[in-house]
Enzyme design. Structure first.
Site, PDB file in Angstrom:
ATOM      1  CB  ALA A  63      -0.880  -0.008   1.247  1.00 36.12           C
ATOM      2  N   GLY A 102       0.576  -5.243   0.567  1.00 37.93           N
ATOM      3  CA  GLY A 102      -0.568  -5.284  -0.346  1.00 37.93           C
ATOM      4  C   GLY A 102      -0.207  -5.921  -1.669  1.00 37.93           C
ATOM      5  CD  GLU A 105      -2.725  -7.942   2.192  1.00 39.86           C
ATOM      6  OE1 GLU A 105      -2.392  -6.754   2.019  1.00 39.86           O
ATOM      7  OE2 GLU A 105      -3.457  -8.304   3.115  1.00 39.86           O
ATOM      8  CD  GLU A 125       1.386  -6.101   5.245  1.00 38.99           C
ATOM      9  OE1 GLU A 125       2.280  -6.934   5.448  1.00 38.99           O
ATOM     10  OE2 GLU A 125       0.648  -6.126   4.239  1.00 38.99           O
TER      11      GLU A 125
HETATM   12  N1  T1G Z   1       4.647   3.466   0.090  1.00 38.66           N
HETATM   13  C1  T1G Z   1       5.118   4.690  -0.230  1.00 38.66           C
HETATM   14  N2  T1G Z   1       6.417   4.937  -0.556  1.00 38.66           N
HETATM   15  C2  T1G Z   1       7.251   3.883  -0.536  1.00 38.66           C
HETATM   16  C3  T1G Z   1       6.829   2.580  -0.206  1.00 38.66           C
HETATM   17  C4  T1G Z   1       5.451   2.390   0.114  1.00 38.66           C
HETATM   18  N3  T1G Z   1       4.961   1.196   0.406  1.00 38.66           N
HETATM   19  N4  T1G Z   1       7.905   1.764  -0.265  1.00 38.66           N
HETATM   20  C5  T1G Z   1       8.947   2.526  -0.628  1.00 38.66           C
HETATM   21  N5  T1G Z   1       8.561   3.796  -0.789  1.00 38.66           N
HETATM   22  C6  T1G Z   1       9.403   4.917  -1.213  1.00 38.66           C
HETATM   23  C7  T1G Z   1      10.495   5.188  -0.197  1.00 38.66           C
HETATM   24  O1  T1G Z   1      10.017   6.061   0.812  1.00 38.66           O
HETATM   25  C8  T1G Z   1      11.547   5.851  -1.078  1.00 38.66           C
HETATM   26  O2  T1G Z   1      11.125   7.176  -1.312  1.00 38.66           O
HETATM   27  C9  T1G Z   1      11.418   5.107  -2.400  1.00 38.66           C
HETATM   28  O3  T1G Z   1      10.097   4.524  -2.394  1.00 38.66           O
HETATM   29  C10 T1G Z   1      12.434   3.984  -2.552  1.00 38.66           C
HETATM   30  O4  T1G Z   1      12.316   3.176  -1.389  1.00 38.66           O
HETATM   31  C11 T1G Z   1      -2.645  -3.177   2.451  1.00 38.66           C
HETATM   32  C12 T1G Z   1      -1.447  -2.082   4.649  1.00 38.66           C
HETATM   33  C13 T1G Z   1      10.229  -1.844  -1.614  1.00 38.66           C
HETATM   34  C14 T1G Z   1      12.096  -3.065  -0.444  1.00 38.66           C
HETATM   35  O5  T1G Z   1       6.258  -2.109   3.971  1.00 38.66           O
HETATM   36  O6  T1G Z   1      10.475  -2.215   2.026  1.00 38.66           O
HETATM   37  O7  T1G Z   1       0.816  -2.900   2.132  1.00 38.66           O
HETATM   38  O8  T1G Z   1      13.106   8.320  -0.256  1.00 38.66           O
HETATM   39  O9  T1G Z   1      14.609   3.724  -0.530  1.00 38.66           O
HETATM   40  O10 T1G Z   1      15.925   0.328  -0.649  1.00 38.66           O
HETATM   41  O11 T1G Z   1      -2.077  -4.992   3.789  1.00 38.66           O
HETATM   42  O12 T1G Z   1      11.048   0.479  -0.092  1.00 38.66           O
HETATM   43  O13 T1G Z   1      13.040   7.927  -2.720  1.00 38.66           O
HETATM   44  O14 T1G Z   1      11.471   9.594  -1.682  1.00 38.66           O
HETATM   45  O15 T1G Z   1      13.230   1.831   0.484  1.00 38.66           O
HETATM   46  O16 T1G Z   1      15.186  -0.235  -3.042  1.00 38.66           O
HETATM   47  C15 T1G Z   1       3.783  -2.780   3.049  1.00 38.66           C
HETATM   48  C16 T1G Z   1       8.051  -0.835   2.179  1.00 38.66           C
HETATM   49  C17 T1G Z   1       3.036  -1.480   3.166  1.00 38.66           C
HETATM   50  C18 T1G Z   1       7.293  -2.113   1.843  1.00 38.66           C
HETATM   51  C19 T1G Z   1      12.560  -1.031  -1.815  1.00 38.66           C
HETATM   52  N6  T1G Z   1       4.961  -2.612   2.227  1.00 38.66           N
HETATM   53  N7  T1G Z   1       9.110  -0.561   1.241  1.00 38.66           N
HETATM   54  O17 T1G Z   1      13.710  -0.741  -1.067  1.00 38.66           O
HETATM   55  O18 T1G Z   1      14.176   1.642  -1.865  1.00 38.66           O
HETATM   56  S1  T1G Z   1       1.606  -1.644   4.192  1.00 38.66           S
HETATM   57  C20 T1G Z   1       6.134  -2.265   2.790  1.00 38.66           C
HETATM   58  C21 T1G Z   1      10.279  -1.278   1.284  1.00 38.66           C
HETATM   59  C22 T1G Z   1       0.560  -2.614   3.285  1.00 38.66           C
HETATM   60  C23 T1G Z   1      -1.500  -3.922   3.034  1.00 38.66           C
HETATM   61  C24 T1G Z   1      -0.658  -3.142   3.973  1.00 38.66           C
HETATM   62  C25 T1G Z   1      11.362  -0.821   0.351  1.00 38.66           C
HETATM   63  C26 T1G Z   1      11.534  -1.706  -0.883  1.00 38.66           C
HETATM   64  P1  T1G Z   1      12.266   8.336  -1.511  1.00 38.66           P
HETATM   65  P2  T1G Z   1      13.655   2.600  -0.707  1.00 38.66           P
HETATM   66  P3  T1G Z   1      14.865   0.223  -1.680  1.00 38.66           P
END
Ligand code: T1G
Length: 678
Positions: A63, A102, A105, A125
């Site tokens: 998400a 997500g 999912e 999450e």
């Molecule tokens: N939402 C918004 N921005 C995100 C994002 C996300 N999920 N993931 C990364 N970014 C932005 C991050 O802030 C950065 O921005 C840029 O992308 C590159 O990220 C419904 C409720 C995917 C492994 O927890 O683990 O889904 O600094 O520097 O090292 O049930 O990003 O460039 O402006 O980390 O290559 C669950 C979180 C959400 C994954 C890539 N998903 N992201 O790593 O790049 S909750 C997560 C990561 C959810 C559902 C629930 C990592 C990555 P900027 P980065 P990276």
């Protein structure tokens, strides 16, 4: 505005493609586009199968976290996924990169999942203080079983495509460079067959047959999940998948998710997610600053720190030349490095080949000349300014121009060290934390003359070696140790005033720290730096050493220890402290745990405010990153500065004044004004 989702027809297969950089987060536009594309596929009789894939570096990575905490905007993901899963046309997820949260999912709601070998899948999450909120906790156990689902949902760490295939989460591993074509072929092969739906799966009966599975798993994770709310909620959600209908299970998941989303822990952990990424940015160093290539690293000192520092680079595949003053010291140091790697291999976290690969990149030497062609040299020698200046003077003579010269000093003046060279622009502090090959924090100390490209290079390099870096200005103790000294000062004052030392430790343990200062003292050894003269007693530690209380290794320090190293508070120590306080003319009194907590933590926030006011940290969230990664500040509170804002800066100010402790103008202004540090 064009939708980030487009569709392409390949004969009777509709390929739905997301192009939403940087990570195809499932923001509102993506959800809306996905919904429209699925409706298009369902209503067109010419379409007999669907493939869902993403452009860019990864399948949906979850998400859009930036939407959290704002009023929800439709369409909501679970409904879109239910519609898709209900279709009788096979829908195939084509996965590359990291299908997370997500994104995973979405894949679970597809009837099939194919992935390239390098792909990873996970439900992280819990690392945001949440649990999956789009039926992941209900579909995954039904597909792979409760036992295989628990580590994914509760631990939050991703698994490889191969491992995912092994548990039944991925149906086929396809060509690394032919994902779309292979996914289309796979989809075609499923046309006309009944579609499998994860929500109808029965693999979770393993959790029904063995209801103790969940308590056993919870117990196995006890240390890691202590104090966190989300992991327990995740266990309950997975359990519900075995004890409730799918619809009721989804309702249960939604209840648990909503409760977590509205809690302080998730707000804190979402804050940390962005804080860690912000820390890697230096406001006045342009993002496109050219980096200095680092192909060969030199490390001076093969002791605990030098060896640990070297291992970070060796493990990242970067050759290291390590210098010591004697062959014996060199052999001891490299031997310890090998032993550390072999211990990691014994735990299954490395193969024997990887140990040899890493050690094969190490070149021990006794000669500075062998450092001449290094792109970066890090010194980890004795913490004496004279020694550091001598080392940097030599490096300046020997090492090629344009190379970075870094000091691992934990508090000395990096500007003064830089002045011992003709290249102050290339001098920087790289303060690692012991054990340097384990602790994630790296304080990058920016000297007055440190160049932008040097800083940009070190920040990028920190990610390459798996560290979390934050920039500090030059001041005693930089960010972390400077704030730690305030807590330590209060801990020592408190026991002199009558506080029970074990309660000082308990307050920090209850707050979520892994250990308190007196436990830590016993572990490290009370007699470190002791002058060995029992008749000379000028501190509590010297009083303990005088009676042989050297710490855990002696079976007694502040605490008494049994054979299993379990600690018990000691009446003798309580009396030794009381006697010492009396000799110092200190009145003793009962001191409550609440006063202990306020006096340990509030001065740290005040020091953090001073660090911000002096510009020694770029932003308050950098201070949070330092304390969470370097000192075990509990992640679920967001770090000292976020926690202070959560309980109220005015509360901090009142507490400091109540205990007669200094309040910085900056903190007072912030408390009276915005109530936060941003
Ligand atoms: N939402 C918004 N921005 C995100 C994002 C996300 N999920 N993931 C990364 N970014 C932005 C991050 O802030 C950065 O921005 C840029 O992308 C590159 O990220 C419904 C409720 C995917 C492994 O927890 O683990 O889904 O600094 O520097 O090292 O049930 O990003 O460039 O402006 O980390 O290559 C669950 C979180 C959400 C994954 C890539 N998903 N992201 O790593 O790049 S909750 C997560 C990561 C959810 C559902 C629930 C990592 C990555 P900027 P980065 P990276």
């Amino acid at each position: 505005m064009t939708s980030p989702i487009r569709t392409e027809r390949h004969d009777n297969v509709l390929v739905v493609i997301s192009d939403n950089p940087p990570v195809n987060a499932l923001g509102q536009a993506v959800r809306a586009g996905l919904k429209d594309a699925i409706e298009e596929a369902m209503s067109d009789d010419g379409i007999e199968a669907v493939v869902i894939r993403c452009d860019g570096r990864t399948f949906f990575a979850g998400a859009d976290i930036t939407e959290f905490g704002k009023p929800p905007v439709g369409p909501n993901l679970p409904e879109t996924l239910d519609t898709m899963e209900a279709s009788d046309k096979p829908v195939v997820a084509a996965i590359h990169g990291t299908a997370l949260g997500g994104g995973c999912e979405v894949a679970l709601a597809c009837h099939y999942r194919v992935a390239v070998p390098s792909a990873k899948l996970g439900l992280p999450e819990v690392k945001l203080g949440l649990i999956p909120g789009a039926a992941g906790t209900q579909r995954l156990p039904r597909l792979v079983g409760a036992e295989a689902a628990l580590p994914l949902v509760v631990g939050g760490n991703p698994i490889s495509a191969k491992k995912a295939q092994g548990i039944g989460l991925v149906d086929e591993i396809v060509g690394e460079d032919s994902l779309e074509a292979d996914a289309i072929a796979f989809a075609k092969s499923k046309i006309g067959q009944p579609v499998p739906r994860a929500s109808e799966g029965t693999a979770n009966e393993d959790g029904v047959r063995d209801p103790d599975l969940f308590d056993r798993f919870r117990a196995s994770q006890a240390r890691k999940i202590r104090g966190f709310d989300a992991p327990n909620a995740a266990i309950e959600a997975v359990k519900a998948a075995g004890t409730m209908s799918y619809a009721e299970g989804v309702k249960k998941e939604r209840e648990l998710f909503t409760e977590l989303m509205s809690g302080t822990q998730s707000a804190a952990m979402r804050h940390y997610f962005f804080a860690e990424r912000a820390a890697n940015k230096i406001d006045d160093v342009p993002k496109d600053t050219p980096l200095i290539p680092i192909e060969k690293v030199g490390v001076i000192g093969a002791g605990t720190m030098g060896g640990g520092i070297s291992m970070n680079f060796l493990s990242a595949g970067i050759p290291v030349t390590i210098l010591e003053m004697s062959q014996d010291a060199l052999d001891r140091g490299t031997g310890t490095m090998r032993k550390n790697y072999e211990n990691t291999a014994k735990k299954g976290r490395m193969t024997a080949d990887q140990v040899e690969q890493a050690m094969g990149l190490l070149t021990p030497t006794l000669s500075y000349d062998d450092l001449a062609d290094c792109d970066l040299v890090i010194e980890a020698v004795y913490e004496s300014m004279d020694v550091k200046k001598e080392v940097f003077g030599k490096l300046d003579e020997v090492v090629k121009q344009g190379a970075i010269l870094a000091s691992n000093t934990s508090y000395l003046d990096v500007n003064e060290i830089a002045a011992a060279t003709q290249r102050p622009g290339y001098v920087v502090g790289m303060h690692f934390f012991s054990p340097a090959n384990i602790m994630k924090l790296l304080e990058v100390v920016r000297g007055e003359k440190t160049r932008g490209d040097v800083l940009a290079t070190v920040m990028k390099l920190s990610k390459t070696i798996g560290k979390v870096a934050a920039v500090s200005g030059v001041c005693p103790g930089f960010i972390g140790n400077r704030m730690l000294s305030k807590r330590q000062g209060q801990a020592n004052a408190l026991i002199m005033e009558g506080a029970n030392y074990w309660e000082v430790d308990e307050v920090l343990l209850d707050f979520g720290f892994p250990m308190g200062p007196f436990q830590m003292g016993d572990l490290a050894g009370i007699d470190i730096g002791w002058h060995r003269d029992p008749s000379k007693v000028t501190t509590v530690r010297e009083a303990l050493c005088a009676v042989g209380r050297f710490g855990q290794k002696a079976g007694k320090g502040f605490y008494d220890y049994d054979e299993a190293r379990q600690r018990t508070p000691s009446d003798e120590v309580k009396q030794i402290i009381a006697d010492f306080a009396a000799k110092e003319g200190k009145e003793q009194r009962e001191i409550s745990k609440n006063e202990i907590r306020e006096r340990l933590l509030y001065p740290m926030v005040n020091e953090g405010a001073k660090i911000l006011e002096e510009g020694m940290a770029q932003r308050a969230s950098d201070i949070d990153v330092v304390w969470i990664n370097g000192y075990g500040w509990p992640l679920y509170t967001g770090g000292p500065m976020f926690w202070a804002q959560t309980i109220g800066l005015d509360t901090i100010v009142e507490g400091l004044e109540k205990h007669g402790l200094p309040v910085s103008n900056y903190l007072r202004e912030r408390a009276a004004g915005s109530g936060n540090f941003d």
